[in-house]
Write an enzyme that holds these catalytic residues in place. Structure first.
Site, PDB file in Angstrom:
ATOM      1  N   GLY A 145      33.712  52.766  38.984  1.00 36.06           N
ATOM      2  CA  GLY A 145      35.140  52.497  38.928  1.00 36.06           C
ATOM      3  C   GLY A 145      35.773  53.226  37.771  1.00 36.06           C
ATOM      4  O   GLY A 145      35.092  53.846  36.951  1.00 36.06           O
TER       5      GLY A 145
ATOM      6  N   PHE B  15      39.408  52.748  29.950  1.00 34.10           N
ATOM      7  CA  PHE B  15      39.106  53.816  29.001  1.00 34.10           C
ATOM      8  C   PHE B  15      38.493  55.042  29.639  1.00 34.10           C
ATOM      9  O   PHE B  15      38.216  56.023  28.978  1.00 34.10           O
ATOM     10  CB  PHE B  15      38.180  53.301  27.904  1.00 34.10           C
ATOM     11  CG  PHE B  15      38.830  52.236  27.081  1.00 34.10           C
ATOM     12  CD1 PHE B  15      39.628  52.575  26.009  1.00 34.10           C
ATOM     13  CD2 PHE B  15      38.676  50.903  27.418  1.00 34.10           C
ATOM     14  CE1 PHE B  15      40.248  51.598  25.261  1.00 34.10           C
ATOM     15  CE2 PHE B  15      39.294  49.927  26.669  1.00 34.10           C
ATOM     16  CZ  PHE B  15      40.088  50.267  25.592  1.00 34.10           C
ATOM     17  N   GLY B  16      38.220  54.966  30.904  1.00 35.41           N
ATOM     18  CA  GLY B  16      37.622  56.123  31.555  1.00 35.41           C
ATOM     19  C   GLY B  16      36.723  55.688  32.704  1.00 35.41           C
ATOM     20  O   GLY B  16      36.681  54.520  33.065  1.00 35.41           O
TER      21      GLY B  16
ATOM     22  N   VAL C 247      33.432  54.819  34.885  1.00 34.10           N
ATOM     23  CA  VAL C 247      32.170  54.131  34.632  1.00 34.10           C
ATOM     24  C   VAL C 247      31.194  54.495  35.744  1.00 34.10           C
ATOM     25  O   VAL C 247      31.518  54.410  36.924  1.00 34.10           O
ATOM     26  CB  VAL C 247      32.361  52.606  34.593  1.00 34.10           C
ATOM     27  CG1 VAL C 247      31.049  51.928  34.228  1.00 34.10           C
ATOM     28  CG2 VAL C 247      33.439  52.234  33.608  1.00 34.10           C
TER      29      VAL C 247
ATOM     30  N   ASP D   6      41.019  43.072  24.137  1.00 33.18           N
ATOM     31  CA  ASP D   6      41.366  43.347  25.536  1.00 33.18           C
ATOM     32  C   ASP D   6      40.679  42.356  26.484  1.00 33.18           C
ATOM     33  O   ASP D   6      40.027  42.747  27.440  1.00 33.18           O
ATOM     34  CB  ASP D   6      41.004  44.790  25.887  1.00 33.18           C
ATOM     35  CG  ASP D   6      41.869  45.334  27.017  1.00 33.18           C
ATOM     36  OD1 ASP D   6      42.825  44.631  27.420  1.00 33.18           O
ATOM     37  OD2 ASP D   6      41.583  46.441  27.498  1.00 33.18           O
TER      38      ASP D   6
END
Ligand SMILES: *[C@@H]1O[C@H](CO)[C@@H](O)[C@H](O)[C@H]1NC(C)=O
Ligand SMILES: *[C@@H]1O[C@H](CO)[C@@H](O)[C@H](O)[C@H]1NC(C)=O
Ligand SMILES: *[C@@H]1O[C@H](CO)[C@@H](O)[C@H](O)[C@H]1NC(C)=O
Length: 658
Positions: free
Chosen positions: A346, A350-351, A353, A464
């Site tokens: 996914g 942050f980027g 995975v 977060d």
């Protein structure tokens, strides 16, 4: 005088017949050798390949007269053999046998079976008059074979009178050393018969053992007088059945009434080198194959160099101390099949995975690719990541380490097979969690967050907390991921835009306004998380009617109307504990209070959830002070920045926070 001379002559002839002896150190001449097998015959380099029958061509006299009671002379023979399989992966086919037969060859037998010695109707028949020593490489249950690598003494049939696993005794040894008949190595066999003691000895040894071992492998008291006729033939026999296996006789010596002359190893022919046959093929096929190989090799080399270059990672002096926590880029590249699309789990805040399996340890991992511009702050950030790697809690996703490349930071985590909690909550989930599973996740996440705040040597602010950052492990325990990562944005490139990191809908109002994070901002986000889990929806859903857009407002108004349970996820059905759902919803309202100081600490949250203390009276709550409404209305500029920083795709912006 004349008569005397004749007598002497007769005695000489008789003596000559008794003392028959021959020796073949290799079979160059092929003299006096008879054979019938297909493909047999003397080979150029002096060895016999045995298929069918290979016999000494002359008859051999074994006794003084033809009566069956007449005693057999002593005799002995020795030979060197090798059994070789062209294709060692297939079974070796049958072995071979030394045989004494009343006929030259074995007329009337089945050539493809029974070592070429018998046929189906005469097996075990006394009238066969056959003595054999079998070197057997197949275990036939039909003949009660002991294994697939044995030597046996056979009389008139293949049910060996005595047998033993191939091997030889060394000096004083109690057990024989094992030998493999099909090893392809030359081995020596001695077969001896003592006519006076009526004893048969069979001895085996590798050719490297110079002398005959003192103890025979097989020793059998057996009177061969009724078995053998006066005139017999001696030789070797093998079935013609196995095409892949070659049986060679390299040398052979025989003597009647005495010890057979020893073979001279240095004079024995060499076995053909395996693959010699293919030598001529080399010219036809070899050259083109080599050319193609060369081209392929060059391509491989180029690919390798390119990959090497791609794999080049950043390693600065200060990173050396992180040893075990630093992964090699190549290792992660391999683990994720080159960050293959099929392994993409996914795209998170942050980027990307990726899922992967570490090549050596076979541990399943998740690799998060975060882009970064190396430079100021990277050192501190990596130091922080590494120190976060030391955090260990059953409700945290374990950070295993990191790797750095130009423009890219890779974070390696334990792989969580059940994925993100989010997918069990929103958008008509295929699988939903029941209440007890949800309540367990809620308590688990509280315990993980409490550990970050108070359980470690320094305070870690998660920054977060949200459903999509909670992953479910094998047993559906909730585990907080991505802790500390929001700091990456704080260390990022554009100081103007990045003082707020987090996600819309979870931002505490004071955080959105000032950019300051505290434990209370985490508690606020945890409160929103509670609502998500209990209500099964996102904190902000813009397509809903005005009063329902903000989840916390909706829950508040339900509570205000005296029916807070109305806000619960309808997917729960009736299968839930009223007190627990109420507790969670009310606790959420408490956690999301506008004033940071009015929110409970995570320690208190844990106590409420466990029922150790009761929730305070909530009558002091007023709707206009709902924190989220504040963030939604007035903090919108900051929120934009938060998105810029955490790369949340635009589509999720429209449907609310992630
Ligand atoms: C065979 O006959 C010879 C001469 O008569 C005699 O010396 C020898 O012992 C006999 N051998 C056997 C095994 O009977
Ligand atoms: C079996 O072999 C013997 C000789 O060894 C022969 O006399 C006989 O005819 C053979 N039997 C069959 C059925 O082939
Ligand atoms: C056979 O082996 C035994 C020892 O097991 C030995 O005493 C005997 O002399 C041997 N016989 C021959 C003919 O070598």
């Amino acid at each position: 005088m004349f008569v005397k001379l004749v007598i002497i002559l007769v005695v000489l002839v008789v003596a000559a017949a008794e003392d028959l002896s021959f020796i073949y150190n290799g079979f160059e001449s092929g003299e006096n050798i008879w054979q019938d097998g297909p493909g047999g015959g003397v080979m150029v380099d002096g060895l016999f390949k045995i298929t069918g029958h290979t016999f000494y061509a002359e008859p051999v006299t074994f006794k003084n007269d033809s009566s069956s009671s007449s005693e057999i002379f002593s005799f002995s023979t020795t030979f060197v053999f090798a059994i070789r399989s062209e294709d060692p992966t297939v079974s070796s086919g049958h072995g071979l046998a030394f045989v004494i037969s009343p006929t030259l060859g074995r007329p009337g037998v089945l050539p493809s079976k029974y070592f070429g010695l018998f046929n189906g109707s005469n097996l075990g028949n006394m009238n066969n008059h056959v003595f054999a020593v079998e070197l057997d490489t197949i275990k036939s249950t039909e003949f009660n074979d002991i294994d697939n690598n044995h030597i046996g003494i056979d009389i008139n049939g293949l049910n060996s009178v005595k047998s033993a696993t191939a091997g030889y005794y060394v000096k004083d040894g109690r057990y024989p050393r094992k030998l493999s008949l099909v090893s392809g190595n030359p081995m020596k066999v001695w077969v001896e018969y003592d006519g006076t003691r009526k004893q048969i000895n069979v001895t085996l040894a590798p050719i490297s053992v110079g002398k005959k071992p003192r103890i025979p492998l097989l020793s059998l008291k057996y009177d061969l007088s009724p078995v053998l006729n006066k005139i017999m033939y001696v030789g070797f026999s093998a079935s013609t059945g196995s095409v892949n296996t070659f049986r060679y006789i390299l040398g052979w010596s025989f003597r009647m009434n005495g010890q057979a002359q020893e073979l001279v190893p240095s004079q024995l022919p060499k076995l053909p080198r395996i693959g010699d046959k293919k030598l001529s093929k080399l010219l036809t096929y070899g050259v083109p194959v080599m050319a193609v190989s060369l081209v392929l090799l060059t391509i491989c080399l180029v690919v390798f160099i390119i990959r090497r270059k791609k794999c080049a990672e950043l390693l600065e002096d200060w990173e050396l101390e992180y040893g075990p926590q630093r992964f090699k880029y190549e290792e992660l590249y391999k683990a994720t099949k080159g960050f293959g699309k099929e392994l993409l789990l996914g795209v998170g805040g942050f980027g990307e995975v990726y899922r992967g399996i570490l090549p050596t340890s076979k541990i399943e991992i998740a690799v998060k690719r975060v882009s970064h511009k190396s430079g100021q702050g990277m050192k501190e950030f990596v130091a922080e990541i590494v120190s976060l790697g030391r955090l260990r809690h059953r409700n945290l996703v374990q950070l295993l380490g990191y790797c750095r490349r130009n423009g890219e930071l890779l974070l390696v985590y334990d792989y969580m097979p059940n994925g993100s909690l989010e997918k069990y909550l929103y958008n008509q989930p295929k699988i939903t969690l029941n209440w007890s599973q949800r309540f367990r996740v809620i308590k688990g996440v509280a315990s993980g967050l409490f550990y970050l705040h108070e359980g470690w040597e320094q305070v870690v602010i998660h920054r977060d907390v949200k459903a999509s950052n909670v992953l479910l492990d094998q047993e559906l325990n909730g585990r907080l991921g991505d802790f500390g990562l929001a700091r990456l944005c704080a260390h990022g490139t554009d100081p103007q835009a990045t003082h707020v990191a987090g996600t819309l809908g979870y931002l505490a109002p004071e955080h959105a306004r000032t950019g300051r994070v505290t434990m209370s901002t985490d508690v606020f986000a945890y409160g929103i998380f509670l609502l998500e889990v209990a209500c099964g929806r996102r904190p902000i859903e813009t397509q809903r009617p005005e009063e329902d857009i903000v989840l916390v407002d909706r829950v508040f108004s339900c509570w205000n109307r005296g029916n807070i349970l109305e806000a619960r996820d309808q997917n729960l059905g009736n299968d839930f504990v009223v007190e627990e759902v109420e507790l969670v919803l009310k606790l959420a309202l408490l956690c999301t209070r506008l004033q940071p100081a009015a929110r409970p600490s995570m320690r208190e949250v844990m106590q409420y959830l466990k029922g150790d203390i009761d929730l305070p009276d909530l009558s002091f709550l007023r709707p206009s002070l709902s924190g989220l409404a504040f963030a939604h209305d007035e903090g919108s500029d900051d929120v934009e920045m938060a998105y810029q920083c955490s790369y949340v795709p635009e589509s999720t912006l429209l449907s609310g926070g992630r």
